[in-house]
Design a protein around this motif. Structure first.
Motif, PDB file in Angstrom:
ATOM      1  N   ALA A  93       0.635  66.894   7.555  1.00 50.69           N
ATOM      2  CA  ALA A  93       0.219  67.885   8.570  1.00 50.69           C
ATOM      3  C   ALA A  93       1.308  68.947   8.717  1.00 50.69           C
ATOM      4  N   PHE A  94       2.566  68.522   8.639  1.00 55.62           N
ATOM      5  CA  PHE A  94       3.672  69.480   8.605  1.00 55.62           C
ATOM      6  C   PHE A  94       4.046  69.669   7.145  1.00 55.62           C
ATOM      7  N   ILE A  96       6.157  72.498   4.633  1.00 54.58           N
ATOM      8  CA  ILE A  96       6.862  73.783   4.459  1.00 54.58           C
ATOM      9  C   ILE A  96       6.388  74.537   3.215  1.00 54.58           C
ATOM     10  N   ILE A  98       3.372  75.432   2.750  1.00 48.48           N
ATOM     11  CA  ILE A  98       2.128  76.138   3.106  1.00 48.48           C
ATOM     12  C   ILE A  98       2.307  77.668   3.034  1.00 48.48           C
ATOM     13  N   SER A 102       0.004  81.039   4.226  1.00 46.78           N
ATOM     14  CA  SER A 102       0.349  81.876   5.394  1.00 46.78           C
ATOM     15  C   SER A 102       0.446  83.342   4.981  1.00 46.78           C
ATOM     16  N   ILE A 108       2.835  86.313   7.945  1.00 48.01           N
ATOM     17  CA  ILE A 108       4.264  86.570   7.756  1.00 48.01           C
ATOM     18  C   ILE A 108       4.544  88.061   7.930  1.00 48.01           C
ATOM     19  N   GLY A 150       9.754  78.249   8.949  1.00 49.43           N
ATOM     20  CA  GLY A 150       9.366  78.826  10.245  1.00 49.43           C
ATOM     21  C   GLY A 150       8.902  77.809  11.270  1.00 49.43           C
ATOM     22  N   GLY A 151       8.409  76.668  10.823  1.00 46.97           N
ATOM     23  CA  GLY A 151       7.923  75.652  11.761  1.00 46.97           C
ATOM     24  C   GLY A 151       8.997  74.705  12.240  1.00 46.97           C
ATOM     25  N   SER A 219       4.082  74.150  20.422  1.00 45.06           N
ATOM     26  CA  SER A 219       3.364  74.926  19.410  1.00 45.06           C
ATOM     27  C   SER A 219       1.970  75.193  19.945  1.00 45.06           C
ATOM     28  N   GLN A 223       0.273  81.567  20.428  1.00 46.99           N
ATOM     29  CA  GLN A 223       1.572  82.222  20.191  1.00 46.99           C
ATOM     30  C   GLN A 223       1.495  83.343  19.152  1.00 46.99           C
ATOM     31  N   HIS A 235      -1.771  81.087  13.678  1.00 48.03           N
ATOM     32  CA  HIS A 235      -0.776  80.973  12.599  1.00 48.03           C
ATOM     33  C   HIS A 235      -0.438  79.558  12.142  1.00 48.03           C
ATOM     34  N   ILE A 236      -1.018  78.548  12.773  1.00 51.43           N
ATOM     35  CA  ILE A 236      -0.689  77.180  12.331  1.00 51.43           C
ATOM     36  C   ILE A 236      -1.797  76.695  11.399  1.00 51.43           C
ATOM     37  N   PRO A 239      -2.821  72.169   6.272  1.00 52.93           N
ATOM     38  CA  PRO A 239      -2.598  72.145   4.823  1.00 52.93           C
ATOM     39  C   PRO A 239      -3.757  71.498   4.046  1.00 52.93           C
ATOM     40  N   THR A 267       4.439  71.318  15.659  1.00 50.71           N
ATOM     41  CA  THR A 267       3.552  71.991  14.700  1.00 50.71           C
ATOM     42  C   THR A 267       2.590  70.961  14.097  1.00 50.71           C
ATOM     43  N   VAL A 271      -1.781  70.270  14.383  1.00 51.87           N
ATOM     44  CA  VAL A 271      -2.696  70.108  13.238  1.00 51.87           C
ATOM     45  C   VAL A 271      -3.412  68.751  13.317  1.00 51.87           C
TER      46      VAL A 271
HETATM   47  P1  AMP Z   1       5.565  76.657  15.145  1.00 50.58           P
HETATM   48  O1  AMP Z   1       5.508  77.945  15.896  1.00 50.58           O
HETATM   49  O2  AMP Z   1       6.865  75.941  15.220  1.00 50.58           O
HETATM   50  O3  AMP Z   1       4.408  75.757  15.417  1.00 50.58           O
HETATM   51  O4  AMP Z   1       5.500  77.021  13.603  1.00 50.58           O
HETATM   52  C1  AMP Z   1       4.520  77.847  13.097  1.00 50.58           C
HETATM   53  C2  AMP Z   1       5.095  78.517  11.878  1.00 50.58           C
HETATM   54  O5  AMP Z   1       5.324  77.523  10.868  1.00 50.58           O
HETATM   55  C3  AMP Z   1       4.114  79.495  11.267  1.00 50.58           C
HETATM   56  O6  AMP Z   1       4.372  80.796  11.727  1.00 50.58           O
HETATM   57  C4  AMP Z   1       4.393  79.359   9.776  1.00 50.58           C
HETATM   58  O7  AMP Z   1       5.555  80.107   9.440  1.00 50.58           O
HETATM   59  C5  AMP Z   1       4.739  77.886   9.639  1.00 50.58           C
HETATM   60  N1  AMP Z   1       3.575  76.976   9.473  1.00 50.58           N
HETATM   61  C6  AMP Z   1       2.251  77.221   9.656  1.00 50.58           C
HETATM   62  N2  AMP Z   1       1.518  76.109   9.449  1.00 50.58           N
HETATM   63  C7  AMP Z   1       2.413  75.126   9.121  1.00 50.58           C
HETATM   64  C8  AMP Z   1       2.284  73.743   8.784  1.00 50.58           C
HETATM   65  N3  AMP Z   1       1.106  73.117   8.771  1.00 50.58           N
HETATM   66  N4  AMP Z   1       3.424  73.068   8.500  1.00 50.58           N
HETATM   67  C9  AMP Z   1       4.638  73.666   8.527  1.00 50.58           C
HETATM   68  N5  AMP Z   1       4.828  74.957   8.844  1.00 50.58           N
HETATM   69  C10 AMP Z   1       3.730  75.679   9.147  1.00 50.58           C
END
Ligand code: AMP
Ligand code: MG
Length: 302
Positions: A93-94, A96, A98, A102, A108, A150-151, A219, A223, A235-236, A239, A267, A271
C-alpha cells in the motif's frame, strides 16, 4: 493539521516558520538556547530537502531516478531501506516506486489531468518496491523505475529535527512540517501538547489528540486534489490500481514514536482502508490511528 494551543509564557521560546518540501513548516522550541535550536532545525530541514527532493536536479534521488543505478549517502540508503520495509509490512500500500504514476496524473508538476487507462497500465509495469535492490549504499532500480520519498520525507525530517534538538539539550518543542507533527517532551507548563486534526471536509479542526514525545501525522485526500468532470482526484495513489485510492477514508492520522514511520503509515492506511488499518494496529505495538471516514464517522483505532 492545526496546532491548537501553545505553552504559556514565562520561559524562553523561539518559533521558525518557513517554506520547505512544498509546504509551510513551523518549529517552536522552548527553554534556554531556543533561538539557536530553532535555527538549527531550519538548517536541518533545508539539508534534507536538498538530499531527498525528487525534483531538485542536485539531489541524490534525482540522480538515482535518471541513472537507475547510483551510490547514495548512508542516510539516503537507510531511508530507502526503511521505505521498502514499510512497503512489505503494508502489502505494497505504501510504495515509493509509484512515482511514474504520480507523474502521469500531474501531481508532481501540479499540471493535473486524468491519464488514459492504457498509460496508467503501462506506468504500473515500472512500479513495485520488491524490484529495487539495495546493497550497502548502492541502489539499483530496474530501467524505467523512479522513486519518490514524498510520502515519508517530511516525517523523517521531523524525526531528524527532533534528534538534533535533543542533542542540543532541548526538552520541550513542537515541530510541524506540513502537518507532520513531532513533539519533544511536554509543554513548558508540563501539560501535554494538544494537536488538532484538520477537518477533511474543510470546517474547523474536528478531533484533537493529547500527546507527548510522539509523532502525529495525517494523510488526507483533501491535502492535494483536482476536480475533473465533477469527480475529485487526490494525490494518494493505490499502487494496485494506479488510481487515487478509494478506501472510504477521508483522512488517516497515525500516532507513534517515530515520525518516519507515522508518515509512511498514514499514507499506507489511507490506501488500505479501515479494516486493514485496524488489523495492522492490533498486530503492531505502539501504533494507533484516528480514521475519519468519507461518511464523517470518526474511528479511534487502538
Ligand atoms: P502523504 O502526504 O504523506 O500521504 O504522501 C503523499 C505523497 O506521497 C504524494 O504526494 C506522492 O508524492 C507520494 N505517494 C502517493 N501515493 C503513494 C503511495 N501509495 N505510497 C507511497 N507514496 C505515495
Ligand atoms: Mg505520508
Amino acid at each position: 493539521m492545526l496546532i491548537l494551543s501553545f505553552a504559556g509564557c514565562g520561559s524562553e521560546s523561539s518559533t521558525e516558520i518557513f517554506y520547505a518540501m512544498d509546504t509551510v513548516m513551523t518549529v517552536t522550541v522552548y527553554g534556554s538556547g531556543a533561538k539557536k535550536a530553532s535555527k538549527a532545525a531550519y538548517n536541518e530541514v533545508k539539508r534534507l530537502e536538498k538530499l531527498l527532493s525528487v525534483t531538485d536536479e542536485d539531489s541524490e534521488i534525482y540522480a538515482l531516478n535518471h541513472r537507475f543505478t547510483s551510490d547514495v549517502s548512508e542516510e539516503t540508503a537507510a531511508l530507502i531501506e526503511m521505505a521498502l520495509e514499510i512497503s512489505r509490512e503494508t502489502d505494497g500500500a505504501f510504495d515509493i516506486t509509484i512515482y511514474p504514476v504520480s507523474l502521469l496524473w500531474g501531481f508532481i508538476t501540479k499540471d493535473y489531468k486524468v491519464p488514459p487507462a492504457d498509460k496508467i497500465s503501462e506506468a504500473l509495469t515500472h512500479c513495485g518496491s520488491e524490484n529495487i535492490s539495495v546493497s550497502g549504499t548502492h541502489i539499483n532500480l530496474p530501467e524505467g523505475y523512479m522513486i519518490d520519498l514524498g510520502g515519508i520525507a517530511k516525517g523523517y525530517a521531523a524525526e531528524k529535527v527532533k534528534e538534533k534538538l535533543l542533542g542540543m539539550g532541548i526538552n520541550s518543542a513542537i515541530i510541524s512540517l506540513g502537518g507532520n507533527v513531532q513533539t519533544i517532551g511536554r509543554k513548558p507548563n508540563r501539560e501535554q501538547w494538544k494537536i488538532g486534526i484538520a477537518d477533511p471536509f474543510g470546517k474547523e479542526s474536528s478531533e484533537s489528540i493529547y500527546t507527548e514525545d510522539s509523532a502525529v501525522v495525517t494523510s488526507g485526500g483533501y491535502q492535494r486534489n483536482f476536480t475533473h468532470e465533477g469527480k475529485t482526484y487526490h494525490h494518494i495513489i493505490d499502487p494496485k490500481t494506479g488510481f487515487p485510492a478509494e478506501s472510504g477514508i477521508a483522512s488517516a492520522t497515525v500516532i507513534c514514536k517515530s515520525g518516519t514511520e507515522a508518515d509512511a503509515l498514514s499514507t499506507a492506511f489511507f490506501v488500505m482502508g479501515k479494516d486493514k488499518t485496524e488489523q495492522f494496529c492490533s498486530s503492531h505495538d505502539g501504533i494507533s490511528a484516528v480514521i475519519i471516514m468519507q461518511s464523517g464517522e470518526v474511528i479511534n483505532v487502538k
